[in-house]
Design a protein around this motif. Structure first.
Motif, PDB file in Angstrom:
ATOM      1  N   LEU A 112       0.488  -1.014  -0.601  1.00  0.00           N
ATOM      2  CA  LEU A 112      -0.150  -0.028  -0.252  1.00  0.00           C
ATOM      3  C   LEU A 112       0.680   1.058  -0.050  1.00  0.00           C
ATOM      4  N   LEU A 113       1.922   1.019   0.841  1.00  0.00           N
ATOM      5  CA  LEU A 113       2.947   2.553   0.937  1.00  0.00           C
ATOM      6  C   LEU A 113       3.263   3.117  -0.650  1.00  0.00           C
ATOM      7  N   TYR A 114       3.917   1.823  -1.595  1.00  0.00           N
ATOM      8  CA  TYR A 114       3.757   1.664  -3.164  1.00  0.00           C
ATOM      9  C   TYR A 114       3.060   2.176  -3.878  1.00  0.00           C
ATOM     10  N   GLN A 115       1.642   1.807  -3.400  1.00  0.00           N
ATOM     11  CA  GLN A 115       0.140   2.840  -4.294  1.00  0.00           C
ATOM     12  C   GLN A 115      -0.182   4.029  -3.871  1.00  0.00           C
ATOM     13  N   THR A 116      -0.045   3.730  -2.751  1.00  0.00           N
ATOM     14  CA  THR A 116      -0.738   5.437  -2.356  1.00  0.00           C
ATOM     15  C   THR A 116      -0.194   7.182  -2.576  1.00  0.00           C
ATOM     16  N   ARG A 117      -0.442   7.502  -2.951  1.00  0.00           N
ATOM     17  CA  ARG A 117       0.295   8.809  -3.267  1.00  0.00           C
ATOM     18  C   ARG A 117      -0.226  10.211  -2.518  1.00  0.00           C
ATOM     19  N   GLU A 118      -1.207  10.122  -0.818  1.00  0.00           N
ATOM     20  CA  GLU A 118      -1.014  11.326  -0.500  1.00  0.00           C
ATOM     21  C   GLU A 118      -0.573  11.189   1.133  1.00  0.00           C
ATOM     22  N   ARG A 119       0.204  11.975   1.293  1.00  0.00           N
ATOM     23  CA  ARG A 119       0.915  12.052   2.305  1.00  0.00           C
ATOM     24  C   ARG A 119       1.091  11.152   4.020  1.00  0.00           C
ATOM     25  N   ASN A 120      -0.491  12.023   4.346  1.00  0.00           N
ATOM     26  CA  ASN A 120      -0.815  11.150   5.232  1.00  0.00           C
ATOM     27  C   ASN A 120      -1.051   9.705   5.219  1.00  0.00           C
ATOM     28  N   TRP A 121      -1.777   9.251   4.221  1.00  0.00           N
ATOM     29  CA  TRP A 121      -1.593   7.946   4.020  1.00  0.00           C
ATOM     30  C   TRP A 121      -0.233   7.129   3.708  1.00  0.00           C
ATOM     31  N   ARG A 122       0.719   7.839   3.073  1.00  0.00           N
ATOM     32  CA  ARG A 122       1.804   7.089   3.203  1.00  0.00           C
ATOM     33  C   ARG A 122       3.195   7.593   4.782  1.00  0.00           C
ATOM     34  N   ALA A 123       2.214   8.142   5.253  1.00  0.00           N
ATOM     35  CA  ALA A 123       3.660   8.384   6.712  1.00  0.00           C
ATOM     36  C   ALA A 123       2.963   7.311   7.889  1.00  0.00           C
ATOM     37  N   ILE A 124       1.668   6.370   7.263  1.00  0.00           N
ATOM     38  CA  ILE A 124       0.509   5.713   7.685  1.00  0.00           C
ATOM     39  C   ILE A 124       1.767   4.331   7.734  1.00  0.00           C
ATOM     40  N   PHE A 125       1.453   3.824   6.285  1.00  0.00           N
ATOM     41  CA  PHE A 125       1.814   2.805   6.554  1.00  0.00           C
ATOM     42  C   PHE A 125       2.763   2.313   6.167  1.00  0.00           C
ATOM     43  N   ALA A 126       4.212   3.735   6.002  1.00  0.00           N
ATOM     44  CA  ALA A 126       5.620   3.678   6.191  1.00  0.00           C
ATOM     45  C   ALA A 126       5.383   3.501   7.172  1.00  0.00           C
ATOM     46  N   THR A 127       5.079   3.563   8.863  1.00  0.00           N
ATOM     47  CA  THR A 127       4.959   3.211   9.738  1.00  0.00           C
ATOM     48  C   THR A 127       4.204   1.778  10.547  1.00  0.00           C
ATOM     49  N   LEU A 128       3.381   1.348   9.601  1.00  0.00           N
ATOM     50  CA  LEU A 128       3.318   0.158   9.973  1.00  0.00           C
ATOM     51  C   LEU A 128       4.431  -0.386   9.460  1.00  0.00           C
ATOM     52  N   THR A 129       4.586  -0.554   8.253  1.00  0.00           N
ATOM     53  CA  THR A 129       5.694  -1.303   7.718  1.00  0.00           C
ATOM     54  C   THR A 129       6.701  -1.514   8.890  1.00  0.00           C
ATOM     55  N   GLY A 130       7.210  -0.245   9.140  1.00  0.00           N
ATOM     56  CA  GLY A 130       8.490  -0.493   9.814  1.00  0.00           C
ATOM     57  C   GLY A 130       7.903  -0.964  11.718  1.00  0.00           C
ATOM     58  N   MET A 131       6.564  -0.805  12.179  1.00  0.00           N
ATOM     59  CA  MET A 131       6.170  -0.961  13.055  1.00  0.00           C
ATOM     60  C   MET A 131       6.676  -2.367  12.682  1.00  0.00           C
ATOM     61  N   GLY A 132       5.856  -3.635  11.889  1.00  0.00           N
ATOM     62  CA  GLY A 132       5.761  -4.688  11.964  1.00  0.00           C
ATOM     63  C   GLY A 132       7.330  -5.544  11.630  1.00  0.00           C
ATOM     64  N   LEU A 133       7.902  -4.493  11.495  1.00  0.00           N
ATOM     65  CA  LEU A 133       9.951  -5.001  11.052  1.00  0.00           C
ATOM     66  C   LEU A 133      10.356  -5.425  12.174  1.00  0.00           C
ATOM     67  N   VAL A 134      10.109  -4.275  13.554  1.00  0.00           N
ATOM     68  CA  VAL A 134      10.102  -4.513  15.021  1.00  0.00           C
ATOM     69  C   VAL A 134      10.157  -5.107  15.543  1.00  0.00           C
ATOM     70  N   VAL A 135       8.861  -5.855  15.467  1.00  0.00           N
ATOM     71  CA  VAL A 135       7.417  -6.763  15.910  1.00  0.00           C
ATOM     72  C   VAL A 135       8.022  -7.668  15.536  1.00  0.00           C
ATOM     73  N   LEU A 136       8.445  -8.416  14.870  1.00  0.00           N
ATOM     74  CA  LEU A 136       8.774  -9.955  13.997  1.00  0.00           C
ATOM     75  C   LEU A 136       9.956 -10.423  14.327  1.00  0.00           C
TER      76      LEU A 136
END
Length: 244
Positions: A112-136
């Motif tokens: 979804l980070l690759y797909q979205t163009r809106e700034r807030n959604w990019r920030a959200i999906f980037a944060t979720l991706t990073g959090m997922g890597l850290v938790v895993l």
């Protein structure tokens, strides 16, 4: 070599065959893009083709996916190997389901980070991706080597992946910012990322020596369990079975 060993070697194989050559190409295109920008600003023209900038962006997007992808592969191998070895599925099935959903959510957030163009959604999906890597990465079975974090392949790889995710998230902002502040941030962070990639090449080689293949595990564990109270330390070599 067993199937489990082949999966173990999948992470370094992809890194050597795909990711590191891609890093070299991306760096080359980045230098060409910057050189063209400086020449155009100074003289109004440049011999470097404008395609270099487009290639830098596209290959950089591929690089982010490659780095995050091989990190997920390494984490999946470590975590699910632990689950199988300790029979965790029968003991705490909810934990296994949660980990599986976390892998899926992390991968979905990256897509979804690759797909979205809106700034807030990019920030959200980037944060979720990073959090997922850290938790895993905090799950049992991951070879973190926290007591020697400065030569830990895990920490180098996690930082590199987070930097790549951030670079992908700010990509549209680089072209919108007329003062080039985001461009300077991008250059600075990716110079750090390049140094980390160099460290990954060294620490990755070390990890290959420290994480044994299936047929080596019993002998390596035997060596670690032997106590050494004398100096110099003498460890008895294990006896390998004789071939018939």
């Amino acid at each position: 070599m067993e199937l489990r060993d082949a999966i173990l070697l999948l992470h370094p194989a992809i890194a050597v065959i795909v990711v590191f050559p891609l890093i070299g190409i991306v760096v080359n295109r980045a230098l060409q893009t910057r050189q063209r920008r400086l020449e155009t600003k100074a003289t109004g023209k440049s011999k470097i083709t404008p395609v270099a900038g487009q290639e830098h962006v596209q290959l950089g997007r591929y690089l982010t996916g490659g780095v995050v992808g091989i990190v997920l592969i390494a984490l999946a191998y470590a975590i699910f190997s632990k689950i199988v070895d300790k029979n965790i599925w029968t003991k705490t099935p909810f934990q296994v389901i949660f980990i599986g959903l976390l892998f899926a959510a992390t991968l979905a957030s990256l897509i979804l980070l690759y797909q979205t163009r809106e700034r807030n959604w990019r920030a959200i999906f980037a944060t979720l991706t990073g959090m997922g890597l850290v938790v895993l990465g905090c799950q049992d079975g991951v070879y973190r080597k926290t007591n020697q974090w400065y030569i830990s392949h895990y920490y180098y790889g996690l930082i590199a992946a987070l930097l790549m995710i951030f670079s992908l998230a700010i990509l549209p902002e680089i072209y919108k910012d007329k003062k080039n502040r985001w461009r300077k941030v991008h250059i600075a962070l990716n110079c750090i990322a390049l140094l980390i990639f160099l460290g990954l090449g060294i620490t990755g080689t070390l990890s290959l020596l420290e994480i044994p293949l299936t047929w080596q595990e019993s002998y390596v564990n035997m060596l670690y369990k032997q106590k050494c109270d004398t100096k110099p330390c003498i460890i008895q070599a294990p006896s390998f079975p004789q071939k018939p």
